[in-house]
Scaffold this active site. Structure first.
Site, PDB file in Angstrom:
ATOM      1  CB  SER A 145     -29.341 -56.180  42.773  1.00 37.33           C
ATOM      2  OG  SER A 145     -29.319 -56.156  41.605  1.00 37.33           O
ATOM      3  CE1 TYR A 158     -31.204 -51.309  43.132  1.00 39.35           C
ATOM      4  CE2 TYR A 158     -29.515 -52.575  41.948  1.00 39.35           C
ATOM      5  CZ  TYR A 158     -30.639 -52.503  42.646  1.00 39.35           C
ATOM      6  OH  TYR A 158     -31.639 -53.433  42.744  1.00 39.35           O
ATOM      7  CE  LYS A 162     -30.994 -53.641  46.130  1.00 40.08           C
ATOM      8  NZ  LYS A 162     -32.250 -54.131  46.897  1.00 40.08           N
TER       9      LYS A 162
HETATM   10  N1  LIG Z   1     -36.862 -55.881  39.181  1.00 41.96           N
HETATM   11  C1  LIG Z   1     -35.533 -56.325  39.117  1.00 41.96           C
HETATM   12  O1  LIG Z   1     -35.061 -56.412  38.042  1.00 41.96           O
HETATM   13  C2  LIG Z   1     -34.673 -56.325  40.320  1.00 41.96           C
HETATM   14  C3  LIG Z   1     -33.401 -56.634  40.049  1.00 41.96           C
HETATM   15  C4  LIG Z   1     -32.595 -56.717  41.220  1.00 41.96           C
HETATM   16  C5  LIG Z   1     -33.082 -56.330  42.498  1.00 41.96           C
HETATM   17  N2  LIG Z   1     -34.518 -55.869  42.507  1.00 41.96           N
HETATM   18  C6  LIG Z   1     -34.743 -55.747  43.908  1.00 41.96           C
HETATM   19  O2  LIG Z   1     -35.804 -56.134  44.093  1.00 41.96           O
HETATM   20  C7  LIG Z   1     -36.645 -55.315  45.115  1.00 41.96           C
HETATM   21  C8  LIG Z   1     -38.020 -55.173  44.544  1.00 41.96           C
HETATM   22  O3  LIG Z   1     -38.070 -54.209  43.609  1.00 41.96           O
HETATM   23  P1  LIG Z   1     -39.023 -54.469  42.343  1.00 41.96           P
HETATM   24  O4  LIG Z   1     -38.053 -54.591  41.084  1.00 41.96           O
HETATM   25  O5  LIG Z   1     -40.104 -55.302  42.629  1.00 41.96           O
HETATM   26  O6  LIG Z   1     -39.744 -53.000  42.158  1.00 41.96           O
HETATM   27  P2  LIG Z   1     -40.964 -52.400  42.138  1.00 41.96           P
HETATM   28  O7  LIG Z   1     -40.766 -50.838  42.080  1.00 41.96           O
HETATM   29  O8  LIG Z   1     -41.903 -52.859  41.329  1.00 41.96           O
HETATM   30  O9  LIG Z   1     -41.394 -52.536  43.813  1.00 41.96           O
HETATM   31  C9  LIG Z   1     -40.754 -52.057  44.797  1.00 41.96           C
HETATM   32  C10 LIG Z   1     -41.882 -51.703  45.798  1.00 41.96           C
HETATM   33  O10 LIG Z   1     -41.056 -51.092  46.921  1.00 41.96           O
HETATM   34  C11 LIG Z   1     -41.680 -49.939  47.581  1.00 41.96           C
HETATM   35  N3  LIG Z   1     -40.973 -48.966  48.190  1.00 41.96           N
HETATM   36  C12 LIG Z   1     -40.202 -48.003  47.481  1.00 41.96           C
HETATM   37  N4  LIG Z   1     -39.494 -47.198  48.470  1.00 41.96           N
HETATM   38  C13 LIG Z   1     -39.967 -47.652  49.556  1.00 41.96           C
HETATM   39  C14 LIG Z   1     -39.794 -47.253  50.772  1.00 41.96           C
HETATM   40  N5  LIG Z   1     -39.137 -46.292  51.195  1.00 41.96           N
HETATM   41  N6  LIG Z   1     -40.334 -47.895  51.843  1.00 41.96           N
HETATM   42  C15 LIG Z   1     -41.267 -48.804  51.608  1.00 41.96           C
HETATM   43  N7  LIG Z   1     -41.543 -49.439  50.278  1.00 41.96           N
HETATM   44  C16 LIG Z   1     -40.996 -48.687  49.409  1.00 41.96           C
HETATM   45  C17 LIG Z   1     -42.444 -49.207  46.082  1.00 41.96           C
HETATM   46  O11 LIG Z   1     -43.667 -48.434  46.291  1.00 41.96           O
HETATM   47  C18 LIG Z   1     -42.898 -50.511  45.425  1.00 41.96           C
HETATM   48  O12 LIG Z   1     -44.062 -51.069  45.708  1.00 41.96           O
HETATM   49  C19 LIG Z   1     -35.993 -54.027  45.170  1.00 41.96           C
HETATM   50  O13 LIG Z   1     -35.036 -54.195  46.558  1.00 41.96           O
HETATM   51  C20 LIG Z   1     -34.943 -53.969  43.974  1.00 41.96           C
HETATM   52  O14 LIG Z   1     -33.691 -53.441  44.272  1.00 41.96           O
HETATM   53  C21 LIG Z   1     -34.934 -55.809  41.493  1.00 41.96           C
END
Ligand SMILES: NC(=O)c1ccc[n+]([C@@H]2O[C@H](COP(=O)([O-])OP(=O)(O)OC[C@H]3O[C@@H](n4cnc5c(N)ncnc54)[C@H](O)[C@@H]3O)[C@@H](O)[C@H]2O)c1
Length: 301
Positions: A145, A158, A162
Protein backbone atom coordinates in the site's frame (compact mmCIF):
# COMPACT_ATOMS: atom_id res chain seq x y z
CA UNK A 1 7.16 -12.46 -18.55
CA UNK A 2 5.89 -10.93 -21.78
CA UNK A 3 3.90 -13.81 -23.29
CA UNK A 4 0.90 -14.29 -21.02
CA UNK A 5 -1.48 -16.11 -23.36
CA UNK A 6 -2.45 -19.56 -22.02
CA UNK A 7 -0.75 -19.10 -18.65
CA UNK A 8 -2.51 -19.69 -15.32
CA UNK A 9 -2.81 -17.19 -12.47
CA UNK A 10 -3.99 -17.51 -8.89
CA UNK A 11 -5.28 -14.23 -7.45
CA UNK A 12 -6.25 -13.95 -3.79
CA UNK A 13 -8.87 -11.47 -2.65
CA UNK A 14 -10.10 -11.63 -6.24
CA UNK A 15 -13.78 -11.50 -5.37
CA UNK A 16 -13.68 -7.69 -5.21
CA UNK A 17 -11.74 -4.52 -5.95
CA UNK A 18 -8.13 -4.67 -7.04
CA UNK A 19 -8.01 -8.49 -7.02
CA UNK A 20 -10.98 -8.61 -9.35
CA UNK A 21 -9.29 -5.95 -11.50
CA UNK A 22 -6.10 -8.04 -11.69
CA UNK A 23 -8.10 -11.21 -12.50
CA UNK A 24 -10.04 -9.54 -15.32
CA UNK A 25 -7.00 -7.73 -16.73
CA UNK A 26 -5.08 -11.02 -16.81
CA UNK A 27 -8.04 -12.77 -18.45
CA UNK A 28 -8.01 -9.98 -21.04
CA UNK A 29 -4.44 -11.05 -21.87
CA UNK A 30 -5.41 -14.70 -22.32
CA UNK A 31 -4.63 -15.94 -18.80
CA UNK A 32 -6.74 -18.60 -17.04
CA UNK A 33 -7.51 -17.46 -13.50
CA UNK A 34 -8.10 -19.18 -10.17
CA UNK A 35 -10.25 -16.69 -8.30
CA UNK A 36 -9.59 -17.11 -4.57
CA UNK A 37 -11.43 -15.24 -1.86
CA UNK A 38 -12.66 -15.79 1.67
CA UNK A 39 -16.07 -14.93 0.24
CA UNK A 40 -17.19 -17.87 -1.92
CA UNK A 41 -20.09 -16.00 -3.54
CA UNK A 42 -18.04 -13.09 -4.85
CA UNK A 43 -15.30 -15.50 -5.97
CA UNK A 44 -17.89 -17.43 -7.99
CA UNK A 45 -19.23 -14.23 -9.55
CA UNK A 46 -15.76 -13.08 -10.67
CA UNK A 47 -14.90 -16.57 -11.97
CA UNK A 48 -18.01 -16.27 -14.11
CA UNK A 49 -16.79 -12.90 -15.43
CA UNK A 50 -13.43 -14.48 -16.31
CA UNK A 51 -15.18 -17.34 -18.14
CA UNK A 52 -17.17 -14.77 -20.10
CA UNK A 53 -13.85 -13.62 -21.62
CA UNK A 54 -13.30 -17.16 -22.94
CA UNK A 55 -10.66 -18.18 -20.34
CA UNK A 56 -10.94 -21.02 -17.87
CA UNK A 57 -11.59 -20.13 -14.26
CA UNK A 58 -12.02 -21.80 -10.92
CA UNK A 59 -13.47 -20.13 -7.82
CA UNK A 60 -11.92 -21.28 -4.54
CA UNK A 61 -12.98 -20.19 -1.06
CA UNK A 62 -9.79 -19.67 0.93
CA UNK A 63 -8.88 -17.59 3.96
CA UNK A 64 -5.27 -16.55 3.32
CA UNK A 65 -4.54 -16.13 7.02
CA UNK A 66 -4.85 -19.92 7.38
CA UNK A 67 -1.91 -21.86 5.91
CA UNK A 68 -3.94 -25.08 5.51
CA UNK A 69 -6.48 -23.23 3.35
CA UNK A 70 -3.74 -21.72 1.16
CA UNK A 71 -2.12 -25.15 0.76
CA UNK A 72 -5.55 -26.50 -0.25
CA UNK A 73 -5.86 -23.62 -2.73
CA UNK A 74 -2.53 -24.58 -4.29
CA UNK A 75 -3.63 -28.24 -4.44
CA UNK A 76 -6.82 -27.25 -6.27
CA UNK A 77 -4.99 -24.93 -8.68
CA UNK A 78 -2.34 -27.50 -9.62
CA UNK A 79 -4.89 -30.33 -9.85
CA UNK A 80 -7.02 -28.28 -12.24
CA UNK A 81 -4.38 -26.45 -14.31
CA UNK A 82 -1.14 -28.44 -13.84
CA UNK A 83 0.97 -25.29 -13.48
CA UNK A 84 0.69 -21.80 -11.99
CA UNK A 85 2.77 -19.10 -13.67
CA UNK A 86 1.39 -16.05 -11.85
CA UNK A 87 0.50 -15.69 -8.17
CA UNK A 88 -1.03 -12.46 -6.88
CA UNK A 89 -1.05 -12.33 -3.08
CA UNK A 90 -3.52 -9.52 -2.97
CA UNK A 91 -6.11 -10.23 -0.24
CA UNK A 92 -6.03 -7.57 2.43
CA UNK A 93 -8.11 -5.89 5.10
CA UNK A 94 -8.25 -2.53 6.81
CA UNK A 95 -10.09 -1.21 9.86
CA UNK A 96 -12.45 1.68 10.29
CA UNK A 97 -12.38 3.95 12.13
CA UNK A 98 -8.64 4.59 12.02
CA UNK A 99 -7.28 4.17 15.53
CA UNK A 100 -4.16 5.10 17.49
CA UNK A 101 -1.57 2.37 18.01
CA UNK A 102 -2.33 2.32 21.75
CA UNK A 103 -6.07 1.97 21.12
CA UNK A 104 -5.53 -0.86 18.65
CA UNK A 105 -6.48 -4.09 20.33
CA UNK A 106 -4.47 -7.29 20.27
CA UNK A 107 -7.25 -8.84 18.15
CA UNK A 108 -6.96 -5.93 15.70
CA UNK A 109 -3.24 -6.56 15.24
CA UNK A 110 -3.77 -10.32 14.96
CA UNK A 111 -6.45 -10.00 12.32
CA UNK A 112 -4.82 -7.33 10.14
CA UNK A 113 -1.33 -8.85 10.27
CA UNK A 114 -2.83 -12.33 9.89
CA UNK A 115 -4.44 -11.47 6.56
CA UNK A 116 -2.11 -8.81 5.15
CA UNK A 117 1.29 -10.24 6.09
CA UNK A 118 0.76 -13.92 6.86
CA UNK A 119 -1.47 -14.17 3.77
CA UNK A 120 1.52 -13.20 1.63
CA UNK A 121 3.90 -15.51 3.48
CA UNK A 122 1.44 -18.40 3.17
CA UNK A 123 1.20 -17.74 -0.57
CA UNK A 124 4.98 -17.99 -0.98
CA UNK A 125 5.13 -21.03 1.30
CA UNK A 126 2.44 -22.97 -0.56
CA UNK A 127 3.26 -21.98 -4.13
CA UNK A 128 6.96 -21.24 -4.56
CA UNK A 129 8.23 -24.83 -4.11
CA UNK A 130 5.74 -25.99 -6.77
CA UNK A 131 6.47 -23.03 -9.05
CA UNK A 132 10.16 -23.94 -8.95
CA UNK A 133 9.39 -27.49 -10.08
CA UNK A 134 7.61 -26.56 -13.32
CA UNK A 135 9.52 -25.16 -16.32
CA UNK A 136 9.36 -21.59 -17.60
CA UNK A 137 9.27 -18.10 -16.07
CA UNK A 138 6.90 -17.33 -13.20
CA UNK A 139 5.83 -14.15 -11.48
CA UNK A 140 4.54 -13.16 -8.04
CA UNK A 141 2.70 -9.93 -7.24
CA UNK A 142 2.42 -8.92 -3.58
CA UNK A 143 0.02 -6.13 -2.70
CA UNK A 144 1.40 -3.52 -0.33
CA UNK A 145 0.00 0.00 0.00
CA UNK A 146 1.22 3.54 -0.62
CA UNK A 147 0.43 4.14 3.04
CA UNK A 148 3.67 2.30 3.83
CA UNK A 149 5.50 5.16 2.07
CA UNK A 150 4.20 7.65 4.63
CA UNK A 151 3.79 7.94 8.36
CA UNK A 152 0.16 7.06 8.33
CA UNK A 153 -1.15 8.10 11.74
CA UNK A 154 -4.13 6.01 12.80
CA UNK A 155 -3.04 3.10 10.63
CA UNK A 156 -0.23 1.51 12.65
CA UNK A 157 -1.50 -2.08 12.40
CA UNK A 158 -2.15 -1.73 8.67
CA UNK A 159 1.15 -0.03 7.83
CA UNK A 160 3.03 -2.48 10.06
CA UNK A 161 1.57 -5.31 7.99
CA UNK A 162 2.29 -3.59 4.67
CA UNK A 163 5.78 -2.43 5.65
CA UNK A 164 6.56 -6.02 6.55
CA UNK A 165 5.19 -7.14 3.17
CA UNK A 166 7.58 -4.66 1.52
CA UNK A 167 10.69 -5.99 3.22
CA UNK A 168 9.63 -9.63 3.03
CA UNK A 169 9.02 -9.22 -0.70
CA UNK A 170 12.27 -7.37 -1.43
CA UNK A 171 14.31 -10.06 0.32
CA UNK A 172 12.34 -12.84 -1.38
CA UNK A 173 12.63 -11.12 -4.78
CA UNK A 174 16.41 -11.45 -4.67
CA UNK A 175 16.08 -15.16 -3.95
CA UNK A 176 13.32 -15.73 -6.49
CA UNK A 177 15.30 -14.01 -9.25
CA UNK A 178 17.73 -16.94 -9.08
CA UNK A 179 14.80 -19.31 -9.69
CA UNK A 180 13.36 -17.61 -12.80
CA UNK A 181 10.54 -16.12 -10.70
CA UNK A 182 9.97 -12.37 -10.96
CA UNK A 183 8.32 -10.33 -8.22
CA UNK A 184 6.35 -7.12 -8.33
CA UNK A 185 5.43 -5.15 -5.23
CA UNK A 186 2.15 -3.39 -5.86
CA UNK A 187 1.61 -0.08 -4.08
CA UNK A 188 -1.97 1.09 -4.59
CA UNK A 189 -2.93 4.64 -3.70
CA UNK A 190 -6.64 5.32 -3.40
CA UNK A 191 -8.50 2.76 -5.49
CA UNK A 192 -12.30 2.71 -5.44
CA UNK A 193 -13.02 -0.64 -3.74
CA UNK A 194 -14.79 -2.13 -0.72
CA UNK A 195 -11.70 -2.02 1.50
CA UNK A 196 -13.44 0.24 4.05
CA UNK A 197 -16.01 -2.54 4.59
CA UNK A 198 -13.39 -5.21 5.36
CA UNK A 199 -14.64 -5.73 8.88
CA UNK A 200 -17.88 -7.20 7.59
CA UNK A 201 -15.82 -10.33 6.88
CA UNK A 202 -13.94 -10.32 10.16
CA UNK A 203 -14.20 -13.70 11.91
CA UNK A 204 -16.22 -13.69 15.15
CA UNK A 205 -13.25 -14.92 17.19
CA UNK A 206 -11.05 -12.03 16.00
CA UNK A 207 -13.38 -9.14 16.83
CA UNK A 208 -11.93 -6.10 18.59
CA UNK A 209 -13.01 -6.80 22.15
CA UNK A 210 -10.13 -5.91 24.38
CA UNK A 211 -10.05 -2.15 23.64
CA UNK A 212 -12.71 0.44 23.18
CA UNK A 213 -12.50 1.60 19.56
CA UNK A 214 -11.81 5.32 19.76
CA UNK A 215 -11.44 7.03 16.37
CA UNK A 216 -7.96 8.48 15.89
CA UNK A 217 -9.60 11.73 14.74
CA UNK A 218 -10.74 12.26 18.36
CA UNK A 219 -7.14 13.08 19.22
CA UNK A 220 -6.66 15.67 16.51
CA UNK A 221 -6.28 19.19 17.71
CA UNK A 222 -4.88 17.84 21.01
CA UNK A 223 -1.32 17.78 19.77
CA UNK A 224 -1.99 14.49 18.04
CA UNK A 225 -1.60 15.50 14.45
CA UNK A 226 0.55 18.59 14.33
CA UNK A 227 2.82 17.13 11.67
CA UNK A 228 5.45 14.43 11.75
CA UNK A 229 9.20 14.03 12.17
CA UNK A 230 9.89 15.19 8.64
CA UNK A 231 7.93 18.37 9.20
CA UNK A 232 5.43 17.22 6.59
CA UNK A 233 1.87 18.19 7.39
CA UNK A 234 -0.86 15.57 7.66
CA UNK A 235 -2.05 14.37 4.27
CA UNK A 236 -3.90 17.08 2.36
CA UNK A 237 -7.32 16.33 0.93
CA UNK A 238 -6.00 17.17 -2.55
CA UNK A 239 -3.00 14.81 -2.26
CA UNK A 240 -2.52 13.06 -5.64
CA UNK A 241 -2.53 9.70 -3.84
CA UNK A 242 -6.19 10.33 -3.03
CA UNK A 243 -7.41 10.73 -6.60
CA UNK A 244 -9.64 7.67 -6.94
CA UNK A 245 -8.61 5.01 -9.44
CA UNK A 246 -10.86 2.36 -10.98
CA UNK A 247 -9.75 -1.12 -9.83
CA UNK A 248 -9.83 -2.39 -13.42
CA UNK A 249 -7.23 0.28 -14.31
CA UNK A 250 -5.15 -0.84 -11.32
CA UNK A 251 -5.40 -4.37 -12.74
CA UNK A 252 -4.04 -3.33 -16.12
CA UNK A 253 -1.15 -1.48 -14.43
CA UNK A 254 -0.31 -4.76 -12.69
CA UNK A 255 -0.40 -6.74 -15.91
CA UNK A 256 1.98 -4.27 -17.54
CA UNK A 257 4.35 -4.57 -14.58
CA UNK A 258 4.26 -8.37 -14.83
CA UNK A 259 5.00 -8.25 -18.56
CA UNK A 260 7.91 -5.88 -17.98
CA UNK A 261 9.10 -7.83 -14.91
CA UNK A 262 9.09 -4.61 -12.90
CA UNK A 263 9.92 -4.73 -9.18
CA UNK A 264 7.52 -1.90 -8.31
CA UNK A 265 4.06 -1.01 -9.55
CA UNK A 266 2.76 2.22 -8.03
CA UNK A 267 -0.74 3.34 -8.99
CA UNK A 268 -0.43 7.02 -8.02
CA UNK A 269 2.36 9.64 -7.96
CA UNK A 270 4.80 8.70 -5.18
CA UNK A 271 5.23 11.13 -2.22
CA UNK A 272 8.77 11.72 -3.46
CA UNK A 273 9.64 14.67 -1.22
CA UNK A 274 8.54 12.83 1.91
CA UNK A 275 10.41 9.67 0.90
CA UNK A 276 13.54 11.67 0.11
CA UNK A 277 13.38 13.46 3.48
CA UNK A 278 12.85 10.18 5.30
CA UNK A 279 15.86 8.62 3.54
CA UNK A 280 18.05 11.66 4.16
CA UNK A 281 17.12 11.68 7.87
CA UNK A 282 17.91 7.97 8.09
CA UNK A 283 21.28 8.48 6.41
CA UNK A 284 21.95 11.46 8.69
CA UNK A 285 20.87 9.42 11.71
CA UNK A 286 24.27 7.81 11.88
CA UNK A 287 26.61 9.32 14.40
CA UNK A 288 30.05 7.77 14.92
CA UNK A 289 30.22 5.80 18.17
CA UNK A 290 32.86 8.06 19.72
CA UNK A 291 30.57 11.07 19.68
CA UNK A 292 27.42 9.20 20.82
CA UNK A 293 29.33 7.67 23.67
CA UNK A 294 31.17 10.77 24.79
CA UNK A 295 29.25 11.00 28.08
CA UNK A 296 29.09 7.25 28.57
CA UNK A 297 32.87 7.01 28.17
CA UNK A 298 33.25 9.36 31.13
CA UNK A 299 31.19 7.15 33.43
CA UNK A 300 32.21 3.75 32.04
CA UNK A 301 34.32 1.90 34.63
N1 LIG B 1 -8.39 0.26 -2.24
C1 LIG B 1 -7.34 0.96 -1.88
O1 LIG B 1 -7.37 2.19 -1.92
C2 LIG B 1 -6.09 0.27 -1.45
C3 LIG B 1 -4.97 1.07 -1.17
C4 LIG B 1 -3.79 0.44 -0.79
C5 LIG B 1 -3.72 -0.93 -0.70
N2 LIG B 1 -4.84 -1.69 -0.97
C6 LIG B 1 -4.70 -3.14 -0.85
O2 LIG B 1 -5.26 -3.77 -2.00
C7 LIG B 1 -5.63 -5.09 -1.68
C8 LIG B 1 -7.02 -5.36 -2.21
O3 LIG B 1 -7.96 -4.56 -1.48
P1 LIG B 1 -9.17 -3.83 -2.18
O4 LIG B 1 -8.96 -2.39 -2.03
O5 LIG B 1 -9.42 -4.37 -3.52
O6 LIG B 1 -10.35 -4.20 -1.16
P2 LIG B 1 -11.65 -5.09 -1.32
O7 LIG B 1 -12.21 -5.18 0.05
O8 LIG B 1 -12.53 -4.55 -2.40
O9 LIG B 1 -11.09 -6.49 -1.79
C9 LIG B 1 -10.39 -7.32 -0.91
C10 LIG B 1 -10.83 -8.76 -1.10
O10 LIG B 1 -10.08 -9.58 -0.20
C11 LIG B 1 -10.96 -10.52 0.36
N3 LIG B 1 -10.45 -10.98 1.65
C12 LIG B 1 -10.49 -10.33 2.85
N4 LIG B 1 -9.96 -11.10 3.79
C13 LIG B 1 -9.54 -12.22 3.20
C14 LIG B 1 -8.91 -13.39 3.65
N5 LIG B 1 -8.60 -13.56 4.95
N6 LIG B 1 -8.62 -14.38 2.76
C15 LIG B 1 -8.95 -14.23 1.45
N7 LIG B 1 -9.59 -13.15 0.96
C16 LIG B 1 -9.88 -12.16 1.83
C17 LIG B 1 -12.29 -9.79 0.51
O11 LIG B 1 -13.38 -10.71 0.59
C18 LIG B 1 -12.32 -8.97 -0.77
O12 LIG B 1 -12.95 -9.67 -1.81
C19 LIG B 1 -5.50 -5.21 -0.16
O13 LIG B 1 -4.29 -5.89 0.14
C20 LIG B 1 -5.44 -3.78 0.30
O14 LIG B 1 -4.76 -3.65 1.51
C21 LIG B 1 -6.01 -1.13 -1.33
Amino acid sequence: MDALEGKTAVVTGAGSGIGRGIALALAGHGVHVVVADVNQDTAEAVAEEVRATGRRSLAVAADVSDLAQVEALADRAYAEFGSVEILANNAGVSMRPYRASWDTSYEDYQWVIGVNLWGVIHGHHAFVPRMRETPGPKHIVNTSSMSSMRDAAGLAAYTASKGAVDHYSLAAAEELATQNIGLTLLFPGFVRTDISKSEQLRPADQQSESRHVKPYSDYLGQGGNEGNWSGAPAMAADDPMLVPLDPIDAGSMVVRAIRENRRFCVTHPTPAELMRTRTELMIGGYEPLGQSNAVLNDVRP
